[in-house]
Structure formats: structure tokens, C-alpha cells
Scaffold this motif. Structure first.
Motif, PDB file in Angstrom:
ATOM      1  N   ALA A 173     -15.182  88.646   8.022  1.00  0.00           N
ATOM      2  CA  ALA A 173     -15.836  87.724   7.088  1.00  0.00           C
ATOM      3  C   ALA A 173     -15.025  86.439   6.924  1.00  0.00           C
ATOM      4  N   LEU A 174     -13.698  86.563   6.927  1.00  0.00           N
ATOM      5  CA  LEU A 174     -12.842  85.387   6.823  1.00  0.00           C
ATOM      6  C   LEU A 174     -13.033  84.480   8.035  1.00  0.00           C
ATOM      7  N   ALA A 175     -13.024  85.071   9.239  1.00  0.00           N
ATOM      8  CA  ALA A 175     -13.241  84.278  10.450  1.00  0.00           C
ATOM      9  C   ALA A 175     -14.621  83.636  10.433  1.00  0.00           C
ATOM     10  N   HIS A 176     -15.617  84.390   9.965  1.00  0.00           N
ATOM     11  CA  HIS A 176     -16.989  83.875   9.893  1.00  0.00           C
ATOM     12  C   HIS A 176     -17.060  82.671   8.949  1.00  0.00           C
ATOM     13  N   LYS A 177     -16.386  82.764   7.821  1.00  0.00           N
ATOM     14  CA  LYS A 177     -16.358  81.670   6.851  1.00  0.00           C
ATOM     15  C   LYS A 177     -15.731  80.417   7.461  1.00  0.00           C
ATOM     16  N   MET A 178     -14.632  80.593   8.196  1.00  0.00           N
ATOM     17  CA  MET A 178     -13.961  79.456   8.809  1.00  0.00           C
ATOM     18  C   MET A 178     -14.843  78.797   9.866  1.00  0.00           C
ATOM     19  N   ILE A 179     -15.568  79.601  10.633  1.00  0.00           N
ATOM     20  CA  ILE A 179     -16.492  79.056  11.635  1.00  0.00           C
ATOM     21  C   ILE A 179     -17.563  78.207  10.968  1.00  0.00           C
ATOM     22  N   LYS A 180     -18.128  78.738   9.896  1.00  0.00           N
ATOM     23  CA  LYS A 180     -19.191  78.014   9.192  1.00  0.00           C
ATOM     24  C   LYS A 180     -18.675  76.700   8.610  1.00  0.00           C
ATOM     25  N   GLU A 181     -17.504  76.736   7.993  1.00  0.00           N
ATOM     26  CA  GLU A 181     -16.942  75.535   7.379  1.00  0.00           C
ATOM     27  C   GLU A 181     -16.605  74.479   8.425  1.00  0.00           C
ATOM     28  N   ARG A 182     -16.212  74.914   9.613  1.00  0.00           N
ATOM     29  CA  ARG A 182     -15.845  73.976  10.681  1.00  0.00           C
ATOM     30  C   ARG A 182     -17.072  73.427  11.420  1.00  0.00           C
ATOM     31  N   GLY A 183     -18.209  74.109  11.267  1.00  0.00           N
ATOM     32  CA  GLY A 183     -19.387  73.720  12.033  1.00  0.00           C
ATOM     33  C   GLY A 183     -19.285  74.146  13.482  1.00  0.00           C
ATOM     34  N   ALA A 184     -18.502  75.190  13.722  1.00  0.00           N
ATOM     35  CA  ALA A 184     -18.318  75.729  15.070  1.00  0.00           C
ATOM     36  C   ALA A 184     -19.400  76.775  15.359  1.00  0.00           C
ATOM     37  N   THR A 185     -19.379  77.314  16.566  1.00  0.00           N
ATOM     38  CA  THR A 185     -20.357  78.316  16.982  1.00  0.00           C
ATOM     39  C   THR A 185     -19.627  79.544  17.514  1.00  0.00           C
ATOM     40  N   SER A 186     -19.965  80.711  16.998  1.00  0.00           N
ATOM     41  CA  SER A 186     -19.351  81.951  17.470  1.00  0.00           C
ATOM     42  C   SER A 186     -19.766  82.248  18.909  1.00  0.00           C
ATOM     43  N   CYS A 187     -18.807  82.702  19.709  1.00  0.00           N
ATOM     44  CA  CYS A 187     -19.120  83.167  21.063  1.00  0.00           C
ATOM     45  C   CYS A 187     -19.442  84.651  21.091  1.00  0.00           C
ATOM     46  N   TYR A 188     -19.198  85.345  19.992  1.00  0.00           N
ATOM     47  CA  TYR A 188     -19.302  86.799  19.982  1.00  0.00           C
ATOM     48  C   TYR A 188     -20.578  87.345  19.353  1.00  0.00           C
ATOM     49  N   ILE A 189     -21.073  86.706  18.312  1.00  0.00           N
ATOM     50  CA  ILE A 189     -22.067  87.362  17.464  1.00  0.00           C
ATOM     51  C   ILE A 189     -23.327  87.758  18.236  1.00  0.00           C
ATOM     52  N   ASP A 190     -23.748  86.932  19.197  1.00  0.00           N
ATOM     53  CA  ASP A 190     -24.930  87.248  20.005  1.00  0.00           C
ATOM     54  C   ASP A 190     -24.563  87.705  21.412  1.00  0.00           C
ATOM     55  N   TYR A 191     -23.293  87.932  21.655  1.00  0.00           N
ATOM     56  CA  TYR A 191     -22.818  88.271  23.000  1.00  0.00           C
ATOM     57  C   TYR A 191     -23.278  89.668  23.389  1.00  0.00           C
ATOM     58  N   HIS A 192     -23.954  89.779  24.532  1.00  0.00           N
ATOM     59  CA  HIS A 192     -24.482  91.076  24.971  1.00  0.00           C
ATOM     60  C   HIS A 192     -24.396  91.188  26.489  1.00  0.00           C
ATOM     61  N   PRO A 193     -23.192  91.428  27.022  1.00  0.00           N
ATOM     62  CA  PRO A 193     -23.038  91.623  28.469  1.00  0.00           C
ATOM     63  C   PRO A 193     -23.537  93.002  28.875  1.00  0.00           C
ATOM     64  N   SER A 194     -23.505  93.282  30.157  1.00  0.00           N
ATOM     65  CA  SER A 194     -24.034  94.551  30.666  1.00  0.00           C
ATOM     66  C   SER A 194     -23.270  95.758  30.139  1.00  0.00           C
ATOM     67  N   PHE A 195     -21.967  95.585  29.841  1.00  0.00           N
ATOM     68  CA  PHE A 195     -21.178  96.736  29.377  1.00  0.00           C
ATOM     69  C   PHE A 195     -21.278  96.965  27.876  1.00  0.00           C
ATOM     70  N   GLY A 196     -21.910  96.058  27.132  1.00  0.00           N
ATOM     71  CA  GLY A 196     -22.054  96.224  25.688  1.00  0.00           C
ATOM     72  C   GLY A 196     -23.342  96.943  25.340  1.00  0.00           C
ATOM     73  N   ALA A 197     -23.278  97.836  24.351  1.00  0.00           N
ATOM     74  CA  ALA A 197     -24.453  98.625  23.988  1.00  0.00           C
ATOM     75  C   ALA A 197     -25.527  97.791  23.305  1.00  0.00           C
ATOM     76  N   MET A 198     -25.107  96.711  22.646  1.00  0.00           N
ATOM     77  CA  MET A 198     -26.021  95.842  21.921  1.00  0.00           C
ATOM     78  C   MET A 198     -25.291  94.545  21.662  1.00  0.00           C
ATOM     79  N   PRO A 199     -25.946  93.499  21.132  1.00  0.00           N
ATOM     80  CA  PRO A 199     -25.201  92.291  20.780  1.00  0.00           C
ATOM     81  C   PRO A 199     -24.029  92.637  19.866  1.00  0.00           C
ATOM     82  N   PHE A 200     -22.891  91.962  20.063  1.00  0.00           N
ATOM     83  CA  PHE A 200     -21.664  92.320  19.353  1.00  0.00           C
ATOM     84  C   PHE A 200     -21.842  92.275  17.837  1.00  0.00           C
ATOM     85  N   GLY A 201     -22.491  91.243  17.325  1.00  0.00           N
ATOM     86  CA  GLY A 201     -22.850  91.210  15.910  1.00  0.00           C
ATOM     87  C   GLY A 201     -21.760  90.769  14.949  1.00  0.00           C
TER      88      GLY A 201
END
Length: 253
Positions: free
Chosen positions: A42-70
Motif C-alpha cells: 500500500a505504501l508503494a502504491h501510494k507513492m506511485i499515485k502521488e508521483r503520477g507513475a504507472t505500475s509495471c506489476y499490477i496488470d502483469y500476466h506473463p505465461s508463468f503467472g496464474a493471473m494478473p499480479f494485482g
């Protein structure tokens, strides 16, 4: 396809590298006994939002992942070493925690990881962390024009072998730029003088990771977290490094 960045583009990537470093340092400083992994996310998420950055992980869903990382940061504890999915777990005294974080700032991505001990440290955990950092330093030293990818890989593998560690080749470093995972793949062991010739403009995420007594991984039921097959602990160090005419430039320093 391997893409090369111009000196101006590498300058633009500095902002992403600095922000990734800021988030990792802030989250690491907050990782104390009793703190929940979900609070760190949640702390990292807050910092991303405040910076106006974009997460590389939250929607990440490669072939080895069971679902989007979230989630927005990987939190791997003890025998978990890669892709640790944050969950309801309060850190305990002596836990070995790895934080791995990547995000996009103004269209450019940087990626880095660090391992630390929460509270009272076991000497063998500190040694493992230090070995991963020495391997990263050795890899960065080889990230120079005219060298080969095998020089980077051999530098990592050499440090591991000197420490009596085995090296897993399933997961390693990678190119980074507009997206988190780009070509080329960077194995954590190899033969010096072999492979892709390194040229100015190549930007790589170099990431040695080791386990105490094995090189085999097993997947958690969460479909993401990778743990050692024998329960031994792991450590992981990573920087985003640009190869320039003047040598390696660590963007996440």
C-alpha cells in the motif's frame, strides 16, 4: 528485438531510476517487525499515485503467472526469492525480505531489487545478501561497450561459485526500456567472451539471485511466489544499468 537508446533517452530514464530507488528505500525503511506485507504494498502504491507513475506489476500476466499480479511490489520472505505476491503476513524478527519493484515514469521503465533482514540477522543471511550484491557489482563492471553478454553472466556465476552457491538459469536479467521485460535475456551464469556484443545504448536490468543450498524453485499455491525447493533462504539484488561510451551508468543507484 534488442533496442538501443540514445544518450538523450537514457537521460530521460534517470527519472524512473531515481523514483524506483526512492520507493525501494522508503519501503525497506518501513519493513519492521510486525509490519504487514500488504501495508508495504500500500505504501508503494501510494507513492506511485502521488508521483503520477504507472505500475509495471499490477496488470502483469506473463505465461508463468496464474493471473494478473494485482499488486505493485514483490515481497519475498525467507525461502521465497522471486515474485513474492504480497499477502496478509506480519514480518517477524529475523525474516529475510526481498523487495523487487519496477514502474514507468514518463514512459520509461526502471527495475531494481534489494534484500534485507528484519530485526535480528542470521550471519548466513547477511553473507548471502552480500554475495548477491558482490555479484551485481561484478556484473555491472562488465557492462561496457565491446564486451559480450557472456562476460556479464560469467561475472555473476563466478561470484556464486566462489561462495559455493548453485545458479538457477530459469530467471535472470533482461532488457528494459518502454516496458519492463525486453530483449535480451541475461543469464546469471555463462561463458566469458560469448554472446551478444554490448553496445552503447543497451539498457539492462541485471539481477543475480541465489539460494543457500539449492538452485531449484517451486511455485506457491498463489501462482506467483517462487520458493526454494528445499526450504533454504534466498537473496536478490538488482539494478537498471545503461551501457554508455563512458562505461556502465547505474540508473537505480
Amino acid at each position: 528485438m534488442v533496442e538501443l537508446r540514445t544518450p538523450a533517452q537514457i537521460e530521460e530514464m534517470r527519472a524512473a531510476g531515481a523514483f524506483v530507488r526512492e520507493v525501494l528505500d522508503t519501503v525497506a525503511a518501513s519493513a519492521e517487525v510486525g509490519v504487514d506485507l500488504l501495508d508495504l504494498d500500500a505504501l508503494a502504491h501510494k507513492m506511485i499515485k502521488e508521483r503520477g507513475a504507472t505500475s509495471c506489476y499490477i496488470d502483469y500476466h506473463p505465461s508463468f503467472g496464474a493471473m494478473p499480479f494485482g499488486k505493485v511490489i514483490c515481497t519475498s520472505v525467507n525461502d521465497a526469492v522471486l515474485h513474492g505476491l504480497p499477502h496478509a503476513y506480519r514480518l517477524q524478527d529475523g525474516d529475510l525480505l526481498t523487495l523487487d519493484f519496477a514502474c514507468s515514469v514518463d514512459g520509461w521503465v526502471a527495475d531494481a531489487a534489494t534484500s534485507l533482514v528484519v530485526g535480528t540477522a542470521r550471519p548466513e543471511d547477511l553473507e548471502l545478501i552480500e554475495t548477491s550484491r558482490r555479484a551485481l557489482d561484478a556484473a555491472i563492471e562488465q557492462a561496457r561497450p565491446g564486451n559480450r553478454m557472456g562476460d556479464i553472466s560469467a561475472a555473476i556465476g563466478g561470484v556464486a561459485r566462489e561462495a559455493g552457491l548453485k545458479v538457477n538459469l530459469q530467471f535472470g536479467g533482461h532488457g528494459v526500456g518502454r516496458t519492463m521485460h525486453e530483449d535480451p535475456h541475461v543469464p546469471n551464469d555463462g561463458r566469458a567472451g560469448r554472446g551478444l556484443k554490448l553496445r552503447p545504448g543497451l539498457v539492462l536490468a541485471l539481477e543475480p539471485w541465489f539460494l543457500h543450498t539449492t538452485d531449484e524453485l517451486v511455485m506457491d499455491p498463489d501462482g506467483w511466489t517462487l520458493r526454494s525447493a528445499d526450504g533454504s533462504r534466498g537473496a536478490h539484488s538488482e539494478h537498471t544499468v545503461a551501457i554508455t561510451e563512458d562505461g556502465p551508468l547505474v540508473l537505480t543507484a
